[in-house]
Design an enzyme around this catalytic site. Structure first.
Site, PDB file in Angstrom:
ATOM      1  N   ASP A 159       0.866  -1.169   0.000  1.00 54.34           N
ATOM      2  CA  ASP A 159       0.000   0.000   0.000  1.00 54.34           C
ATOM      3  C   ASP A 159       0.906   1.223   0.000  1.00 54.34           C
ATOM      4  O   ASP A 159       1.820   1.307   0.821  1.00 54.34           O
ATOM      5  CB  ASP A 159      -0.899  -0.012   1.244  1.00 54.34           C
ATOM      6  CG  ASP A 159      -1.944   1.075   1.196  1.00 54.34           C
ATOM      7  OD1 ASP A 159      -2.888   0.938   0.400  1.00 54.34           O
ATOM      8  OD2 ASP A 159      -1.800   2.065   1.941  1.00 54.34           O
ATOM      9  N   LEU A 160       0.677   2.126  -0.937  1.00 49.23           N
ATOM     10  CA  LEU A 160       1.519   3.320  -1.002  1.00 49.23           C
ATOM     11  C   LEU A 160       1.179   4.269   0.130  1.00 49.23           C
ATOM     12  O   LEU A 160       0.002   4.496   0.433  1.00 49.23           O
ATOM     13  CB  LEU A 160       1.335   4.030  -2.346  1.00 49.23           C
ATOM     14  CG  LEU A 160       1.742   3.248  -3.590  1.00 49.23           C
ATOM     15  CD1 LEU A 160       1.485   4.085  -4.841  1.00 49.23           C
ATOM     16  CD2 LEU A 160       3.204   2.833  -3.520  1.00 49.23           C
TER      17      LEU A 160
ATOM     18  N   GLY B  66      -6.818   1.338  -6.603  1.00 51.54           N
ATOM     19  CA  GLY B  66      -6.343   2.432  -5.759  1.00 51.54           C
ATOM     20  C   GLY B  66      -4.831   2.446  -5.735  1.00 51.54           C
ATOM     21  O   GLY B  66      -4.184   2.433  -6.777  1.00 51.54           O
ATOM     22  N   ASP B  67      -4.283   2.439  -4.542  1.00 52.71           N
ATOM     23  CA  ASP B  67      -2.821   2.433  -4.404  1.00 52.71           C
ATOM     24  C   ASP B  67      -2.333   1.103  -3.835  1.00 52.71           C
ATOM     25  O   ASP B  67      -1.293   1.037  -3.202  1.00 52.71           O
ATOM     26  CB  ASP B  67      -2.360   3.596  -3.532  1.00 52.71           C
ATOM     27  CG  ASP B  67      -2.885   3.531  -2.111  1.00 52.71           C
ATOM     28  OD1 ASP B  67      -3.850   2.776  -1.862  1.00 52.71           O
ATOM     29  OD2 ASP B  67      -2.342   4.226  -1.231  1.00 52.71           O
ATOM     30  N   GLU B  68      -3.074   0.040  -4.096  1.00 59.74           N
ATOM     31  CA  GLU B  68      -2.725  -1.287  -3.589  1.00 59.74           C
ATOM     32  C   GLU B  68      -2.142  -2.153  -4.696  1.00 59.74           C
ATOM     33  O   GLU B  68      -2.712  -2.265  -5.779  1.00 59.74           O
ATOM     34  CB  GLU B  68      -3.957  -1.992  -3.017  1.00 59.74           C
ATOM     35  CG  GLU B  68      -4.536  -1.308  -1.811  1.00 59.74           C
ATOM     36  CD  GLU B  68      -5.802  -1.996  -1.327  1.00 59.74           C
ATOM     37  OE1 GLU B  68      -6.365  -2.836  -2.060  1.00 59.74           O
ATOM     38  OE2 GLU B  68      -6.222  -1.687  -0.212  1.00 59.74           O
TER      39      GLU B  68
END
Length: 171
Positions: A82-83, A124-126
């Site tokens: 995750d970012l 998303g950011d995953e």
């Protein structure tokens, strides 16, 4: 009477054969186009449109296939990334910058994958990573540490220096 109408019958047969040939060609072309569209739809269903990485569906399909063939002598590692601070980028700089950042993250992480490994974007950011044949837990930890290190290097997006990190978990 047959000899009188033979030219018209011949012409009718020729027209009908031409029509059937044209119809067959159009049906063949339509079938080929439909098959190409089906293949493209399947590719799109299995690929993240933004990063061109495999998506969750493709990742899970690959994992399911490999788990069916799983042997204790060939353990696998699963990592979830995750970012950090990505929401701040999207909120302050806009989704266009966030999208470019995600593409850059994917480009930066892809070369870190070994043979047989999969990097996927779940949304998303995953991101998810699958590493086959990892025998040593220390190797998983080293790989995860390397991913974090790679993400610490600032990104240059449209002249903006963006610093994001990552949180990673693995099993």
């Amino acid at each position: 009477m047959l000899w009188q109408n033979l030219p018209f019958i011949g012409l009718s047969v020729l027209v009908a054969a031409s029509f059937l040939t044209m119809l067959t060609q159009r049906l063949w072309a339509a079938g080929a186009a439909l098959e190409a569209e089906r293949r493209e739809a399947r590719r799109q269903a299995m690929q993240d449109a933004l990063t061109a990485l495999p998506n969750r569906l493709q990742f899970e399909a690959h994992l399911t296939r490999d788990l069916r063939e799983w042997r204790p002598a060939a353990p696998i590692a699963l990592l979830m990334l995750d970012l950090d601070r990505f929401k701040d980028v999207n909120d302050t700089l806009g989704h266009a910058v966030g999208d470019r950042l995600l593409r850059d993250v994917a480009k930066r992480l892809a070369p870190e994958m070994s043979d047989g490994a999969i990097l996927a974007r779940f949304g998303g950011d995953e991101f998810a990573m699958y590493l086959p044949n990892v025998l040593d837990p220390a190797a998983i930890e080293a790989f995860a540490g390397n991913i974090i290190k790679v993400l610490k290097v600032p990104f240059d997006v449209d002249g903006l220096t963006l610093e994001v990190g990552g949180s990673i978990g693995y099993a």
